[in-house]
Design an enzyme around this catalytic site. Structure first.
Site, short mmCIF file in Angstrom:
data_model
loop_
_atom_site.label_atom_id
_atom_site.label_comp_id
_atom_site.label_asym_id
_atom_site.label_seq_id
_atom_site.Cartn_x
_atom_site.Cartn_y
_atom_site.Cartn_z
N PHE A 138 -14.32 2.62 3.30
CA PHE A 138 -13.29 1.85 2.61
C PHE A 138 -12.90 2.60 1.34
O PHE A 138 -13.74 2.92 0.51
CB PHE A 138 -13.79 0.45 2.26
CG PHE A 138 -12.69 -0.45 1.77
CD1 PHE A 138 -11.85 -1.08 2.65
CD2 PHE A 138 -12.48 -0.61 0.41
CE1 PHE A 138 -10.81 -1.88 2.20
CE2 PHE A 138 -11.45 -1.41 -0.06
CZ PHE A 138 -10.61 -2.05 0.84
N GLU B 176 3.39 5.07 5.68
CA GLU B 176 2.17 4.26 5.54
C GLU B 176 1.17 4.93 4.60
O GLU B 176 1.18 6.16 4.45
CB GLU B 176 1.50 4.10 6.91
CG GLU B 176 1.86 2.80 7.62
CD GLU B 176 1.16 1.58 7.05
OE1 GLU B 176 0.69 1.62 5.90
OE2 GLU B 176 1.11 0.56 7.75
N ASP B 177 0.32 4.12 4.01
CA ASP B 177 -0.76 4.66 3.20
C ASP B 177 -1.91 5.13 4.08
O ASP B 177 -2.40 6.24 3.96
CB ASP B 177 -1.24 3.61 2.18
CG ASP B 177 -1.51 2.24 2.81
OD1 ASP B 177 -1.26 2.06 4.02
OD2 ASP B 177 -1.98 1.34 2.09
N ASP C 166 -5.81 -0.95 -2.27
CA ASP C 166 -6.49 -1.89 -3.17
C ASP C 166 -7.81 -2.38 -2.63
O ASP C 166 -8.10 -2.29 -1.44
CB ASP C 166 -5.59 -3.10 -3.41
CG ASP C 166 -5.57 -4.03 -2.18
OD1 ASP C 166 -5.28 -3.53 -1.09
OD2 ASP C 166 -5.90 -5.21 -2.34
N GLY D 69 0.78 -1.24 0.00
CA GLY D 69 0.00 0.00 0.00
C GLY D 69 0.81 1.28 0.00
O GLY D 69 0.39 2.29 -0.55
N ARG E 240 -4.93 -0.11 -7.21
CA ARG E 240 -3.76 0.53 -6.59
C ARG E 240 -3.20 1.64 -7.48
O ARG E 240 -2.62 2.60 -7.01
CB ARG E 240 -2.64 -0.49 -6.36
CG ARG E 240 -2.93 -1.50 -5.26
CD ARG E 240 -1.63 -2.21 -4.87
NE ARG E 240 -1.87 -3.48 -4.21
CZ ARG E 240 -2.08 -3.63 -2.91
NH1 ARG E 240 -2.08 -2.58 -2.11
NH2 ARG E 240 -2.28 -4.82 -2.38
N ASP F 293 -5.90 2.60 9.97
CA ASP F 293 -7.31 2.36 10.25
C ASP F 293 -7.46 2.03 11.74
O ASP F 293 -7.60 2.91 12.57
CB ASP F 293 -7.80 1.23 9.33
CG ASP F 293 -9.28 0.96 9.46
OD1 ASP F 293 -9.94 1.61 10.28
OD2 ASP F 293 -9.80 0.08 8.74
P1 IMP Z 1 -4.99 -1.31 10.48
O1 IMP Z 1 -4.10 -2.33 11.15
O2 IMP Z 1 -6.47 -1.57 10.79
O3 IMP Z 1 -4.61 0.11 10.78
O4 IMP Z 1 -4.90 -1.60 8.90
C1 IMP Z 1 -3.90 -1.06 8.15
C2 IMP Z 1 -3.86 -1.63 6.76
O5 IMP Z 1 -5.14 -2.10 6.30
C3 IMP Z 1 -3.46 -0.54 5.79
O6 IMP Z 1 -2.07 -0.41 5.68
C4 IMP Z 1 -4.13 -0.97 4.51
O7 IMP Z 1 -3.30 -1.86 3.81
C5 IMP Z 1 -5.38 -1.70 4.98
N1 IMP Z 1 -6.54 -0.78 4.94
C6 IMP Z 1 -7.12 -0.12 5.96
N2 IMP Z 1 -8.15 0.65 5.53
C7 IMP Z 1 -8.21 0.47 4.18
C8 IMP Z 1 -9.06 1.03 3.14
O8 IMP Z 1 -9.97 1.84 3.36
N3 IMP Z 1 -8.80 0.61 1.88
C9 IMP Z 1 -7.81 -0.28 1.56
N4 IMP Z 1 -7.00 -0.80 2.50
C10 IMP Z 1 -7.19 -0.44 3.80
#
Ligand code: IMP
Length: 178
Positions: free
Chosen positions: A151, A98-99, A158, A43, A164, A102
């Site tokens: 999302f 990071e992208d 992706d 990402g 992407r 969440d």
């Molecule tokens: P976290 O551990 O819940 O913070 O998730 C982080 C990872 O989940 C990110 O680096 C993304 O790869 C993926 N992710 C979280 N939200 C989204 C979204 O809205 N679209 C696509 N990928 C997401």
């Protein structure tokens, strides 16, 4: 591909401008220091490319690939390393790129993991942050945009490995999920 989007949340121009501002801040904060930018595949690909190219000094980049065990679309915080860093980070300043953050669970794990390797410091730069991320005790030094709890795809993010390569960040139209 654009026809699959319901709404554009971040345009190319908005992303470009904000990444430029973050690059400038990071360069001035780390002036004269030994920094390595660590991206999380896949990402962070676009953010890393644009962030480091917006810098004037040379920037060293390294990558990790992790898989997060989770139920459905939520990550659990239990992480397995698929690809580790190529280089030792001890004594160096690390900026994780990071992208999106969440739940923050993956990133919390990553910060703890990298911190245990004896770096001079570990900070985070993320293009986007979702509201859930506020609930975890995770310091994000550089944040591009706060976005709603939706999302999103594009600019590295992706849905089933697609989208992407979109230049914008947006939400998907319902027909894509059907
Ligand atoms: P976290 O551990 O819940 O913070 O998730 C982080 C990872 O989940 C990110 O680096 C993304 O790869 C993926 N992710 C979280 N939200 C989204 C979204 O809205 N679209 C696509 N990928 C997401």
């Amino acid at each position: 591909m654009g026809a699959d989007l319901e709404q554009v949340l971040l345009t190319q121009e908005q992303i470009h401008q904000r990444i430029g501002e973050l690059a400038q801040r990071i360069e001035s904060d780390y002036a004269g220091l030994d920094v390595v930018f660590v991206g999380v595949l896949k990402g962070a690909l676009m953010v890393m490319a644009d962030l480091t190219r917006a810098m004037h000094d040379t920037a060293e980049v390294d990558w990790m690939a992790v898989s997060s065990y989770g139920t459905g679309t939520k990550s659990s915080g239990v992480v397995r390393i698929l690809k580790d860093l190529d280089k030792d980070i001890s004594g160096r300043h690390v900026v994780i790129v990071e992208d999106i953050v969440d739940s923050g669970l993956t990133l919390s794990w990553l910060v703890a993991n990298l911190s245990s390797r004896g770096p001079a410091s570990v900070e985070v730069c993320t293009l986007m942050r979702k509201p859930e991320a506020m609930k975890v005790d995770l310091k994000l030094r550089y944040i591009g945009f706060d976005i709603p709890n939706q999302f999103v795809v594009g600019y590295g993010l992706d849905y089933s490995e697609k989208y992407r390569n979109l230049r914008v960040v947006g939400t998907l139209a319902p027909h894509v999920y059907a």
